[in-house]
Design a protein around this motif. Structure first.
Motif, PDB file in Angstrom:
ATOM      1  N   ASP A  60       0.970  -5.724   8.870  1.00 58.88           N
ATOM      2  CA  ASP A  60      -0.187  -5.976   8.008  1.00 58.88           C
ATOM      3  C   ASP A  60      -0.070  -5.204   6.690  1.00 58.88           C
ATOM      4  O   ASP A  60      -0.444  -5.700   5.630  1.00 58.88           O
ATOM      5  CB  ASP A  60      -1.483  -5.588   8.714  1.00 58.88           C
ATOM      6  CG  ASP A  60      -1.810  -6.503   9.889  1.00 58.88           C
ATOM      7  OD1 ASP A  60      -1.274  -7.633   9.930  1.00 58.88           O
ATOM      8  OD2 ASP A  60      -2.596  -6.078  10.766  1.00 58.88           O
ATOM      9  N   GLY A  61       0.462  -3.983   6.769  1.00 63.74           N
ATOM     10  CA  GLY A  61       0.682  -3.192   5.554  1.00 63.74           C
ATOM     11  C   GLY A  61       1.681  -3.855   4.626  1.00 63.74           C
ATOM     12  O   GLY A  61       1.517  -3.862   3.410  1.00 63.74           O
TER      13      GLY A  61
ATOM     14  N   THR B 209      12.393   3.648   1.466  1.00 68.45           N
ATOM     15  CA  THR B 209      12.683   3.547   2.896  1.00 68.45           C
ATOM     16  C   THR B 209      11.485   3.029   3.689  1.00 68.45           C
ATOM     17  O   THR B 209      11.654   2.243   4.622  1.00 68.45           O
ATOM     18  CB  THR B 209      13.142   4.904   3.456  1.00 68.45           C
ATOM     19  OG1 THR B 209      12.189   5.899   3.082  1.00 68.45           O
ATOM     20  CG2 THR B 209      14.497   5.284   2.927  1.00 68.45           C
ATOM     21  N   SER B 210      10.278   3.450   3.339  1.00 66.31           N
ATOM     22  CA  SER B 210       9.108   2.933   4.052  1.00 66.31           C
ATOM     23  C   SER B 210       8.864   1.471   3.703  1.00 66.31           C
ATOM     24  O   SER B 210       8.432   0.690   4.559  1.00 66.31           O
ATOM     25  CB  SER B 210       7.872   3.772   3.742  1.00 66.31           C
ATOM     26  OG  SER B 210       7.543   3.708   2.371  1.00 66.31           O
ATOM     27  N   ASN B 211       9.162   1.092   2.461  1.00 66.24           N
ATOM     28  CA  ASN B 211       8.984  -0.310   2.076  1.00 66.24           C
ATOM     29  C   ASN B 211       9.942  -1.223   2.832  1.00 66.24           C
ATOM     30  O   ASN B 211       9.615  -2.384   3.100  1.00 66.24           O
ATOM     31  CB  ASN B 211       9.162  -0.487   0.572  1.00 66.24           C
ATOM     32  CG  ASN B 211       7.939  -0.028  -0.186  1.00 66.24           C
ATOM     33  OD1 ASN B 211       6.845   0.006   0.360  1.00 66.24           O
ATOM     34  ND2 ASN B 211       8.120   0.327  -1.434  1.00 66.24           N
ATOM     35  N   ILE B 212      11.122  -0.726   3.160  1.00 68.43           N
ATOM     36  CA  ILE B 212      12.054  -1.516   3.979  1.00 68.43           C
ATOM     37  C   ILE B 212      11.385  -1.861   5.317  1.00 68.43           C
ATOM     38  O   ILE B 212      11.402  -3.012   5.752  1.00 68.43           O
ATOM     39  CB  ILE B 212      13.372  -0.740   4.224  1.00 68.43           C
ATOM     40  CG1 ILE B 212      14.155  -0.559   2.928  1.00 68.43           C
ATOM     41  CG2 ILE B 212      14.214  -1.404   5.302  1.00 68.43           C
ATOM     42  CD1 ILE B 212      14.881  -1.780   2.455  1.00 68.43           C
TER      43      ILE B 212
ATOM     44  N   MET C  53      10.137  -5.679   6.175  1.00 64.93           N
ATOM     45  CA  MET C  53      10.883  -6.327   7.256  1.00 64.93           C
ATOM     46  C   MET C  53       9.921  -6.793   8.353  1.00 64.93           C
ATOM     47  O   MET C  53      10.038  -7.918   8.850  1.00 64.93           O
ATOM     48  CB  MET C  53      11.945  -5.387   7.824  1.00 64.93           C
ATOM     49  CG  MET C  53      12.779  -6.020   8.915  1.00 64.93           C
ATOM     50  SD  MET C  53      13.620  -7.527   8.438  1.00 64.93           S
ATOM     51  CE  MET C  53      14.928  -6.861   7.461  1.00 64.93           C
ATOM     52  N   ALA C  54       8.972  -5.947   8.717  1.00 63.86           N
ATOM     53  CA  ALA C  54       7.993  -6.334   9.737  1.00 63.86           C
ATOM     54  C   ALA C  54       7.127  -7.495   9.248  1.00 63.86           C
ATOM     55  O   ALA C  54       6.847  -8.423  10.010  1.00 63.86           O
ATOM     56  CB  ALA C  54       7.123  -5.139  10.108  1.00 63.86           C
ATOM     57  N   ALA C  55       6.714  -7.457   7.981  1.00 62.05           N
ATOM     58  CA  ALA C  55       5.908  -8.553   7.429  1.00 62.05           C
ATOM     59  C   ALA C  55       6.707  -9.853   7.391  1.00 62.05           C
ATOM     60  O   ALA C  55       6.175 -10.927   7.681  1.00 62.05           O
ATOM     61  CB  ALA C  55       5.419  -8.194   6.027  1.00 62.05           C
TER      62      ALA C  55
ATOM     63  N   TRP D  48      11.324  -8.628  -3.445  1.00 57.39           N
ATOM     64  CA  TRP D  48      10.726  -8.151  -4.693  1.00 57.39           C
ATOM     65  C   TRP D  48      10.160  -6.739  -4.515  1.00 57.39           C
ATOM     66  O   TRP D  48      10.409  -5.861  -5.331  1.00 57.39           O
ATOM     67  CB  TRP D  48       9.640  -9.113  -5.169  1.00 57.39           C
ATOM     68  CG  TRP D  48       8.834  -8.566  -6.295  1.00 57.39           C
ATOM     69  CD1 TRP D  48       7.542  -8.167  -6.252  1.00 57.39           C
ATOM     70  CD2 TRP D  48       9.279  -8.318  -7.639  1.00 57.39           C
ATOM     71  NE1 TRP D  48       7.149  -7.698  -7.484  1.00 57.39           N
ATOM     72  CE2 TRP D  48       8.198  -7.782  -8.350  1.00 57.39           C
ATOM     73  CE3 TRP D  48      10.489  -8.503  -8.303  1.00 57.39           C
ATOM     74  CZ2 TRP D  48       8.280  -7.425  -9.677  1.00 57.39           C
ATOM     75  CZ3 TRP D  48      10.552  -8.148  -9.632  1.00 57.39           C
ATOM     76  CH2 TRP D  48       9.475  -7.622 -10.306  1.00 57.39           C
ATOM     77  N   VAL D  49       9.416  -6.521  -3.429  1.00 50.06           N
ATOM     78  CA  VAL D  49       8.821  -5.200  -3.195  1.00 50.06           C
ATOM     79  C   VAL D  49       9.917  -4.160  -2.976  1.00 50.06           C
ATOM     80  O   VAL D  49       9.863  -3.055  -3.532  1.00 50.06           O
ATOM     81  CB  VAL D  49       7.841  -5.245  -2.001  1.00 50.06           C
ATOM     82  CG1 VAL D  49       7.395  -3.854  -1.596  1.00 50.06           C
ATOM     83  CG2 VAL D  49       6.636  -6.101  -2.333  1.00 50.06           C
TER      84      VAL D  49
END
Length: 174
Positions: A62-63, A137-140, A144-146, A159-160
């Motif tokens: 969700d994030g 690293t957190s954006n990965i 990926m989960a999204a 893009w993110v």
């Protein structure tokens, strides 16, 4: 005997501190019942104080879905902040560990590594977490989960991730 009353912040109800033995345990049971009755938004599991792994994964997905909807300005500012924080953490560890003379570094390499590891990554990462900076690293993980949960397209995820990578580099540039 004077009894002081305090409020337990975890349970949001008063507890008499001066009580002993059976009276204390009765008051504690009442406080736990009060806490269970309020359930703080967790109606189906009132006694549980943490998320199960599937709930954590859903929260991350969700994030990631919300992350690609952020404005460009917010993502750029948060990405540059993350780079600055990581750079600051590295500078801090270099100052702490770099003060050890070379002969002592060779004699006791563990001290140098301890100082280097205790100040660099933890300081930078803590600053990122506390301030909500957008670290690559957190954006990965988020994106990926999204993407796996079909809450973001591959292009939105890329893009993110791309934006956070280059804004982190810009923040570390100093």
């Amino acid at each position: 005997m004077r009894q002081s009353i305090s409020v337990d912040s975890a349970m949001d109800c008063p507890i008499n501190v001066g009580l002993r033995g059976k009276q204390f345990h009765q008051q504690l049971e009442l406080a736990e019942q009060h806490h269970a009755s309020q359930a703080h938004g967790h109606d189906e599991h009132p006694q549980r104080h943490c998320l199960v792994p599937q709930e954590i994964y859903d929260h991350i997905a969700d994030g990631g879905a919300a992350k690609h909807k952020n404005s460009l300005l917010k993502e750029v500012v948060c990405g540059v902040m993350a780079g600055c924080f990581i750079g600051f953490g590295f500078s801090t560890c270099m100052i702490a560990a770099g003060q050890i003379p070379l002969d002592q570094r060779k004699a006791n390499p563990g001290v140098f590594n301890l100082l280097f590891g205790a100040y660099g990554f933890p300081v930078g990462l803590s600053l990122c977490v506390i301030n909500g900076a957008s670290l690559f690293t957190s954006n990965i993980a988020y994106m990926m989960a999204a993407f796996i949960e079909k809450k973001a397209t591959v292009w939105q995820a890329m893009w993110v991730v791309w934006l956070s990578y280059f804004t982190n580099l810009c923040g570390e540039w100093d």
